[in-house]
Write an enzyme that holds these catalytic residues in place. Structure first.
Site, PDB file in Angstrom:
ATOM      1  N   MET A   1     -12.047   4.627  -0.935  1.00 17.84           N
ATOM      2  CA  MET A   1     -12.713   4.940   0.329  1.00 17.84           C
ATOM      3  C   MET A   1     -13.341   6.313   0.142  1.00 17.84           C
ATOM      4  O   MET A   1     -12.938   7.311   0.764  1.00 17.84           O
ATOM      5  CB  MET A   1     -11.692   4.914   1.485  1.00 17.84           C
ATOM      6  CG  MET A   1     -11.257   3.494   1.842  1.00 17.84           C
ATOM      7  SD  MET A   1      -9.711   3.443   2.765  1.00 17.84           S
ATOM      8  CE  MET A   1      -8.521   3.473   1.430  1.00 17.84           C
TER       9      MET A   1
ATOM     10  N   HIS B   1      -1.128  -1.339  -4.312  1.00 17.02           N
ATOM     11  CA  HIS B   1      -2.401  -0.989  -3.663  1.00 17.02           C
ATOM     12  C   HIS B   1      -2.460   0.527  -3.494  1.00 17.02           C
ATOM     13  O   HIS B   1      -1.574   1.136  -2.890  1.00 17.02           O
ATOM     14  CB  HIS B   1      -2.496  -1.704  -2.319  1.00 17.02           C
ATOM     15  CG  HIS B   1      -3.808  -1.541  -1.632  1.00 17.02           C
ATOM     16  ND1 HIS B   1      -4.936  -2.265  -1.982  1.00 17.02           N
ATOM     17  CD2 HIS B   1      -4.184  -0.743  -0.605  1.00 17.02           C
ATOM     18  CE1 HIS B   1      -5.944  -1.919  -1.192  1.00 17.02           C
ATOM     19  NE2 HIS B   1      -5.519  -0.984  -0.356  1.00 17.02           N
TER      20      HIS B   1
ATOM     21  N   ASP C   1      -4.611   3.633  -2.182  1.00 26.43           N
ATOM     22  CA  ASP C   1      -5.682   3.988  -1.248  1.00 26.43           C
ATOM     23  C   ASP C   1      -6.214   5.394  -1.523  1.00 26.43           C
ATOM     24  O   ASP C   1      -5.485   6.377  -1.386  1.00 26.43           O
ATOM     25  CB  ASP C   1      -5.159   3.929   0.191  1.00 26.43           C
ATOM     26  CG  ASP C   1      -5.007   2.504   0.690  1.00 26.43           C
ATOM     27  OD1 ASP C   1      -5.979   1.732   0.572  1.00 26.43           O
ATOM     28  OD2 ASP C   1      -3.918   2.167   1.193  1.00 26.43           O
TER      29      ASP C   1
ATOM     30  N   MET D   1      -8.798   8.239  -0.388  1.00 31.00           N
ATOM     31  CA  MET D   1      -9.622   8.683   0.747  1.00 31.00           C
ATOM     32  C   MET D   1     -10.105  10.103   0.488  1.00 31.00           C
ATOM     33  O   MET D   1      -9.361  10.929  -0.043  1.00 31.00           O
ATOM     34  CB  MET D   1      -8.792   8.653   2.030  1.00 31.00           C
ATOM     35  CG  MET D   1      -8.190   7.281   2.319  1.00 31.00           C
ATOM     36  SD  MET D   1      -7.332   7.286   3.896  1.00 31.00           S
ATOM     37  CE  MET D   1      -6.587   5.650   3.878  1.00 31.00           C
TER      38      MET D   1
ATOM     39  N   MET E   1     -11.388  -5.694   5.306  1.00 32.58           N
ATOM     40  CA  MET E   1     -10.588  -4.760   6.102  1.00 32.58           C
ATOM     41  C   MET E   1     -10.320  -5.396   7.459  1.00 32.58           C
ATOM     42  O   MET E   1     -11.247  -5.837   8.143  1.00 32.58           O
ATOM     43  CB  MET E   1     -11.336  -3.441   6.314  1.00 32.58           C
ATOM     44  CG  MET E   1     -11.551  -2.584   5.076  1.00 32.58           C
ATOM     45  SD  MET E   1     -10.060  -2.212   4.158  1.00 32.58           S
ATOM     46  CE  MET E   1      -9.118  -1.278   5.361  1.00 32.58           C
TER      47      MET E   1
ATOM     48  N   ASP F   1      -6.606  -6.341   4.247  1.00 31.10           N
ATOM     49  CA  ASP F   1      -5.977  -5.016   4.263  1.00 31.10           C
ATOM     50  C   ASP F   1      -6.009  -4.437   5.675  1.00 31.10           C
ATOM     51  O   ASP F   1      -7.081  -4.180   6.227  1.00 31.10           O
ATOM     52  CB  ASP F   1      -6.742  -4.102   3.292  1.00 31.10           C
ATOM     53  CG  ASP F   1      -6.129  -2.716   3.156  1.00 31.10           C
ATOM     54  OD1 ASP F   1      -5.055  -2.467   3.725  1.00 31.10           O
ATOM     55  OD2 ASP F   1      -6.745  -1.884   2.455  1.00 31.10           O
TER      56      ASP F   1
ATOM     57  N   SER G   1       0.846  -1.187   0.000  1.00 26.57           N
ATOM     58  CA  SER G   1       0.000   0.000   0.000  1.00 26.57           C
ATOM     59  C   SER G   1       0.883   1.239   0.000  1.00 26.57           C
ATOM     60  O   SER G   1       1.648   1.461   0.948  1.00 26.57           O
ATOM     61  CB  SER G   1      -0.884   0.011   1.244  1.00 26.57           C
ATOM     62  OG  SER G   1      -1.376   1.326   1.441  1.00 26.57           O
TER      63      SER G   1
ATOM     64  N   HIS H   1      -8.230   1.102  -4.187  1.00 28.06           N
ATOM     65  CA  HIS H   1      -9.165   0.888  -3.082  1.00 28.06           C
ATOM     66  C   HIS H   1      -9.857   2.225  -2.809  1.00 28.06           C
ATOM     67  O   HIS H   1      -9.255   3.138  -2.249  1.00 28.06           O
ATOM     68  CB  HIS H   1      -8.356   0.391  -1.869  1.00 28.06           C
ATOM     69  CG  HIS H   1      -9.156   0.283  -0.605  1.00 28.06           C
ATOM     70  ND1 HIS H   1      -8.562   0.089   0.630  1.00 28.06           N
ATOM     71  CD2 HIS H   1     -10.497   0.336  -0.366  1.00 28.06           C
ATOM     72  CE1 HIS H   1      -9.501   0.028   1.565  1.00 28.06           C
ATOM     73  NE2 HIS H   1     -10.681   0.188   0.989  1.00 28.06           N
TER      74      HIS H   1
END
Ligand code: DX5
Ligand code: ZN
Length: 236
Positions: A75, A40, A42, A44, A144, A186, A15, A73
C-alpha cells in the site's frame, strides 16, 4: 454458479498487521505452527494510505522464521523501486494497487522478473476493469473488503458481488487456457462471515484481528477452515 467452479485450493493468510510487533518472530512462528498457509505482510507508507508500517528489512528479518510464502501487500506509491527490495528480502508474492502505479503492466512485469508471483489489489470502489489487458500477468487478484490502511474494520458487504464477478472472470480465463489465478479477500474476514465469502468465490483469505490477539491461533484457524468448508456446500 456451481460449487465445482470454485478453486480447489483454499488458503488462510494471517495478516501480521495485528500481531504483537515487539514479538514478531515468535508471532509468525506461532501462526505458521497453527496452520497459516501464507503470511500476509501489509506495507503502508503514510502516503498512499494514512498509516506507516513495515518494509523490506522486517521481511528479511522474519524470512528465516517461516517456511510458508510471504505475501507482500504493497500500500505504497510509487511501487516500482520497492519491488526488487522485497524480492531480495524473501517475498514470494507481491501485490499492489493499480492507482499507485503509473505503469501497471510494467510493475507486474517487474514483480515476475524478480522471481515473485504478482497481483493487483482492488479497493472497494476500484473497478475490476483494470484486469482487462493484464490477466496473463497476474497470479493473484486481491479484493479489499475494507478501505486499506487499518486492521479491525468491518467487512463491506458489496464485496460479495464483486467476488462473484472476479470468480467468473478467473474461471473464464482458466477455461480458455489461462494460468491459475488466486482470488484473495482482505479486510473484516471473521469466523462468522468466511463461509459466505467462500461461497462468493474467494479461495485465499486474509485475516488479521480475527487471529492475532486471540489466545489460541490454531483454534481460530481451524474454525475458519471449518466455515470455509461450509461455504462450499452453499449454492450461489
Ligand atoms: C488493511 C490491511 C489488512 C488488514 C486486515 O489495509 O490490508 O490486511 O490487516 O485486518 P483485519 O482482518 O483485522 O480486517
Ligand atoms: Zn492487506
Amino acid at each position: 454458479m456451481s460449487d465445482s467452479s470454485l478453486a480447489p485450493t483454499t488458503r488462510i493468510a494471517p495478516s501480521i498487521l495485528s500481531a504483537d510487533f515487539a514479538r514478531l518472530g515468535e508471532e509468525v512462528k506461532n501462526v505458521v505452527a497453527a496452520g497459516a498457509d501464507w503470511i500476509h505482510f501489509d506495507v503502508m507508507d503514510n502516503h498512499y494510505v494514512p498509516n506507516l508500517t513495515i518494509g523490506p528489512m522486517v521481511c528479511a528479518a522474519i524470512r528465516p522464521h517461516v517456511n510458508v510464502p510471504i505475501d507482500v501487500h504493497l500500500m505504497v506509491e510509487p511501487v516500482d523501486a520497492i519491488i526488487p527490495q522485497f524480492a531480495q528480502a524473501g517475498a514470494n508474492i507481491i501485490t499492489f494497487h493499480p492507482e499507485a502505479s503509473r505503469h501497471i503492466d510494467r510493475s507486474l512485469g517487474l514483480i515476475r522478473d524478480s522471481g515473485c508471483k504478482s497481483g493487483l489489489v482492488f479497493n472497494p470502489a476500484t473497478p475490476l476493469s483494470f484486469l482487462d489487458h493484464v490477466m496473463d500477468k497476474v497470479d493473484v487478484i486481491l479484493l479489499m473488503s475494507v478501505n486499506p490502511g487499518f486492521g479491525g474494520q468491518s467487512f463491506i458487504p458489496s464485496t460479495l458481488a464483486k467476488l462473484r464477478d472476479a470468480r467468473r472472470r478467473i474461471d473464464a480465463w482458466v477455461q480458455a487456457g489461462g494460468q491459475p489465478i488466486a482470488l484473495q479477500v482482505d479486510g473484516g474476514v471473521k469466523v462468522d462471515n468466511i463461509a459466505e465469502i467462500r461461497a462468493a468465490g474467494a479461495d485465499t483469505f486474509v485475516a488479521g484481528s480475527a487471529i492475532f490477539g486471540k489466545p489460541d491461533y490454531k483454534q481460530v484457524i481451524d474454525a475458519l477452515r471449518e466455515q470455509i468448508k461450509k461455504g462450499e456446500t452453499v449454492a450461489i
